[in-house]
Write a protein that holds these residues in place. Sequence first.
Motif, PDB file in Angstrom:
ATOM      1  N   ALA A   7       0.797  -1.150   0.108  1.00  0.00           N
ATOM      2  CA  ALA A   7       0.008   0.126   0.027  1.00  0.00           C
ATOM      3  C   ALA A   7       0.961   1.322  -0.033  1.00  0.00           C
ATOM      4  O   ALA A   7       0.569   2.234  -0.777  1.00  0.00           O
ATOM      5  CB  ALA A   7      -0.867  -0.009   1.377  1.00  0.00           C
ATOM      6  N   ALA A  25      -6.071   0.394  -7.381  1.00  0.00           N
ATOM      7  CA  ALA A  25      -6.258  -0.819  -7.079  1.00  0.00           C
ATOM      8  C   ALA A  25      -7.717  -1.115  -6.884  1.00  0.00           C
ATOM      9  O   ALA A  25      -8.399  -0.396  -6.127  1.00  0.00           O
ATOM     10  CB  ALA A  25      -5.537  -1.057  -5.913  1.00  0.00           C
ATOM     11  N   GLY A  28      -7.571  -5.663  -5.155  1.00  0.00           N
ATOM     12  CA  GLY A  28      -6.112  -6.100  -4.962  1.00  0.00           C
ATOM     13  C   GLY A  28      -5.343  -6.258  -6.384  1.00  0.00           C
ATOM     14  O   GLY A  28      -4.233  -6.344  -6.467  1.00  0.00           O
ATOM     15  N   GLU A  53      -6.130   1.541  -2.876  1.00  0.00           N
ATOM     16  CA  GLU A  53      -7.163   0.621  -3.037  1.00  0.00           C
ATOM     17  C   GLU A  53      -8.532   1.362  -3.040  1.00  0.00           C
ATOM     18  O   GLU A  53      -8.959   1.944  -1.826  1.00  0.00           O
ATOM     19  CB  GLU A  53      -6.929  -0.493  -2.172  1.00  0.00           C
ATOM     20  N   GLY A  70      -9.905  -1.248   0.837  1.00  0.00           N
ATOM     21  CA  GLY A  70     -10.190  -2.320   0.259  1.00  0.00           C
ATOM     22  C   GLY A  70     -11.129  -3.135   1.034  1.00  0.00           C
ATOM     23  O   GLY A  70     -11.281  -4.247   1.058  1.00  0.00           O
ATOM     24  N   LEU A 100      -1.838  -5.945  -5.462  1.00  0.00           N
ATOM     25  CA  LEU A 100      -1.513  -5.284  -3.995  1.00  0.00           C
ATOM     26  C   LEU A 100      -1.134  -6.353  -2.925  1.00  0.00           C
ATOM     27  O   LEU A 100      -2.078  -7.183  -2.906  1.00  0.00           O
ATOM     28  CB  LEU A 100      -2.666  -4.561  -3.556  1.00  0.00           C
TER      29      LEU A 100
END
Length: 102
Positions: A7, A25, A28, A53, A70, A100
């Motif tokens: 990250a 992202a 992932g 993300e 995420g 990721l």
Amino acid sequence: MATELTAAQLRAYDGTDASKPIYVAIRGKVFDVSAGRGFYGPGGDYALFAGCEAARALAKMSKDAADVSGDLSGLSDKELGVLADWESKFQAKYPVVARLAA
């Protein structure tokens, strides 16, 4: 696609350095969205997703910085469907360049 980014590494691709590509992202998968620099670059409508993300924010159709993550916990089936639609759009338009790191 052997590349994996943390990250922290992903944040370096947020569009503020014009010599680097812009990455977003989703679940992932790291997409190179440089072709959409007007949207994802500094000042763009979706600049807050750049270098991050963005799955939760996309699922919720949110531009709240607190949703840029995420974390998919607590999302409704409808929101997960919206996320799947976004993911399909990204896959059709932008190359996946990395994963990721968990």
